[in-house]
Design an enzyme around this catalytic site. Structure first.
Site, PDB file in Angstrom:
ATOM      1  N   LYS A   1       0.850  -1.191   0.000  1.00  0.00           N
ATOM      2  CA  LYS A   1       0.000   0.000   0.000  1.00  0.00           C
ATOM      3  C   LYS A   1       0.892   1.249   0.000  1.00  0.00           C
ATOM      4  O   LYS A   1       1.828   1.340   0.800  1.00  0.00           O
ATOM      5  CB  LYS A   1      -0.869   0.020   1.254  1.00  0.00           C
ATOM      6  CG  LYS A   1      -2.374   0.114   1.032  1.00  0.00           C
ATOM      7  CD  LYS A   1      -3.090   0.239   2.364  1.00  0.00           C
ATOM      8  CE  LYS A   1      -4.579   0.144   2.208  1.00  0.00           C
ATOM      9  NZ  LYS A   1      -5.292   0.328   3.483  1.00  0.00           N
TER      10      LYS A   1
HETATM   11  O1  G3P Z   1      -8.610   0.908   4.657  1.00  0.00           O
HETATM   12  C1  G3P Z   1      -8.867   2.237   5.013  1.00  0.00           C
HETATM   13  C2  G3P Z   1      -9.743   2.293   6.209  1.00  0.00           C
HETATM   14  O2  G3P Z   1      -9.181   1.539   7.270  1.00  0.00           O
HETATM   15  C3  G3P Z   1     -10.011   3.711   6.675  1.00  0.00           C
HETATM   16  O3  G3P Z   1     -11.202   3.667   7.398  1.00  0.00           O
HETATM   17  O4  G3P Z   1     -12.813   4.392   9.113  1.00  0.00           O
HETATM   18  O5  G3P Z   1     -10.396   5.112   9.269  1.00  0.00           O
HETATM   19  O6  G3P Z   1     -11.889   6.069   7.489  1.00  0.00           O
HETATM   20  P1  G3P Z   1     -11.596   4.858   8.377  1.00  0.00           P
END
Ligand code: G3P
Length: 226
Positions: free
Chosen positions: A83
């Site tokens: 990533k």
């Molecule tokens: O893979 C990306 C994800 O983990 C981000 O999620 O909820 O932190 O916006 P969030």
């Protein structure tokens, strides 16, 4: 549509992988910190549980160091997807790693222009963060629609749209309707996908009526033993 689980929690990954519905895993530095595990050990273990792509994020911001980190992460297992953040350095690293045959997930995407660049450098996956756009009153699913529409204009673009930052089941449903390739979601969201109160109510009613018949599908002795 492929379902990835967005966590570094090994127990959760094992539990959901046992359903046969997990096509991959995504992690990021925050999820690794939350899991409290050694990063490379956790990725190695996750890759042994889920044969599909497992995203492991570089933490450097300069191209040279990102490339060195990405090469090391790629050696952990054949199903590692490195990533990289959607920066100019990240895009350069993506192009270099893809030239070496390494899967790359370009993350932290918040615009169609960014997604266009990710496809140009041959990203395996592009990760638009829909929840974080919704959080600031922008339309995360509109971004997914825009990216899918743009990519469909160019058959040479092989980048898969991996919808991330999913907050609820409707993000998954709408992403599927739009033709996104992958949805990566926290374990609790994946479990919410099958839950419906009318299913529970209907099943209870079926079983109550069946019980009244006094019948058993299996021979009585076997049914009693099980
Ligand atoms: O893979 C990306 C994800 O983990 C981000 O999620 O909820 O932190 O916006 P969030």
């Amino acid at each position: 549509m492929k379902f990835f689980v967005d966590t570094a929690d090994i127990a959760e990954i094992r539990d959901l992988a046992s359903t046969g519905m997990v096509d991959g895993v995504t992690t990021n530095p925050s999820l690794i910190a939350k899991a409290g595990r050694d990063f490379k050990d956790a990725i190695r273990e996750i890759c042994s549980i889920v044969p599909g792509p497992v995203s492991a994020e570089v933490t450097a911001t300069d191209h040279a160091t990102q490339l060195a980190e990405g090469r090391l992460l790629a050696k952990i297992a054949k199903n590692v997807a490195v990533k990289v953040p959607l920066t100019m350095d990240g895009l350069k690293t993506c192009k270099a790693l893809r030239a070496e045959g390494t899967m790359v997930n370009v993350t932290l995407c918040f615009s169609a222009a960014q997604a266009l660049l990710a496809a140009k450098v041959g990203a395996t996956f592009i990760s638009p963060f829909v929840g974080r756009l919704d959080d600031i009153s922008e339309d995360g699913m509109q971004l997914v629609d825009d990216i899918v529409t743009i990519y469909r204009q160019y058959p040479e673009y092989k980048t898969e749209v991996l919808v991330a930052s999913i907050r609820h089941p409707m993000h998954v449903v709408v992403a599927a309707k739009l033709g996104a390739h992958v949805g990566t979601m926290p374990p609790d969201i994946m479990r919410k996908l099958y839950q419906h109160p009318l299913t529970d109510k209907g099943l209870a009613a079926f079983l109550a009526d069946w019980k009244k018949t006094g019948q058993s599908i299996l021979p009585q002795a076997k049914a009693a033993a099980e």
